[in-house]
Design an enzyme around this catalytic site. Sequence first.
Site, PDB file in Angstrom:
ATOM      1  CG  ASP A 167      -1.906   1.079   1.443  1.00 38.99           C
ATOM      2  OD1 ASP A 167      -3.041   1.046   0.651  1.00 38.99           O
ATOM      3  OD2 ASP A 167      -1.721   2.340   1.914  1.00 38.99           O
ATOM      4  CG  ASN A 175      -4.623  11.397  -5.578  1.00 38.42           C
ATOM      5  OD1 ASN A 175      -4.060  11.160  -6.784  1.00 38.42           O
ATOM      6  ND2 ASN A 175      -5.488  10.086  -5.199  1.00 38.42           N
ATOM      7  CG  HIS A 180      -7.339  12.868  -8.721  1.00 42.15           C
ATOM      8  ND1 HIS A 180      -7.486  11.698  -7.945  1.00 42.15           N
ATOM      9  CD2 HIS A 180      -8.092  13.786  -8.188  1.00 42.15           C
ATOM     10  CE1 HIS A 180      -8.353  12.021  -6.961  1.00 42.15           C
ATOM     11  NE2 HIS A 180      -8.640  13.302  -7.364  1.00 42.15           N
ATOM     12  CG  ASP A 184      -3.806   9.026 -12.310  1.00 45.18           C
ATOM     13  OD1 ASP A 184      -4.288   8.563 -11.352  1.00 45.18           O
ATOM     14  OD2 ASP A 184      -4.570   9.743 -13.161  1.00 45.18           O
ATOM     15  CD  GLU A 210      -4.578   3.891  -1.750  1.00 49.89           C
ATOM     16  OE1 GLU A 210      -4.936   3.991  -0.427  1.00 49.89           O
ATOM     17  OE2 GLU A 210      -5.227   4.049  -2.631  1.00 49.89           O
TER      18      GLU A 210
END
Length: 309
Positions: A167, A175, A180, A184, A210
């Site tokens: 994780d 974010n 975002h 990404d 994630e």
Amino acid sequence: MLDRDGAELSPRQIAPSYFLRARSQSALRDHPSAYQDLNRFVQRNWAETEPDRAQQADVATARLDADREIARNAALERELALTTERLVRRRQELRFTVTIIALGGLLMALLAWMLIANLRYRRELMRLAEQDSLTGLPNRRRTAEKATTALASAAVRLRPVTIALIDLDHFKSINDNYGHMVGDHVLREFAGLSVSVLRASDTLGRWGGEEFLLILPDTDLDCAVATIHRMRSATANMQLPDIARGLQVSFSVGLATRDQAAQSLDEVIAAADAALYEAKNEGRNLVRLDHETYRVAASSVLRALYGGA
């Protein structure tokens, strides 16, 4: 005049004169002389008409040859007409055959193109069905299939397999703070850098958001920890956009190793998730083991992961 061999007569008059005298002698009952004159008439008449007969024969022969030539020419013309007709028919048949072959070739090419396009479309559908569109990694369904296969193989071959649930730390704040697009970018970079340090037999798949699932077949705990350290080192060198300069990307890991019991994937994932939960609660950027793995772990691994535990 005939006694003087007809010297005073024209050649054409001699034969009729013999014939006339033969009739006269016959009337006078002088039959021998009549027969002689009649014989001379025949000889003279035959000799005189010989050129005409020869000419008539030549004319008849020439006419017959001409008729034969005409008939032969007519036959040749008929044969030529038939040959021309057959040639035209064969040319039409050949043109039709070539057209059919060309259409067949076009049809085969079209079918081949459709088949190739269909195969490509199916491969693309399969890829889309098995691949995460953002990272290019196997998606959750495909990753679960690979993990299930690895667990089953490990149980049959009595070989270890390690499952790691990874994780990214504080991803929501990335974010929120950078947008975002940066988030990404972090996901893509993490996927690419991690795959670059894995073996061909290892599988890293996106598990959701994630979270990532790492499958390490034929890998004991020592090798699994070494692999995690390589991934951590690669992630530390991640190239980030200027807007996120100074951002440090880290991740937490929950490890579960199985080498004997044939457990289901859900059980192994639950064990790895519990270990991941401990890593998060203890401050993140940590690697933690599930209870069974912790129980069989070597003391050197425990000291490396737990700091002297």
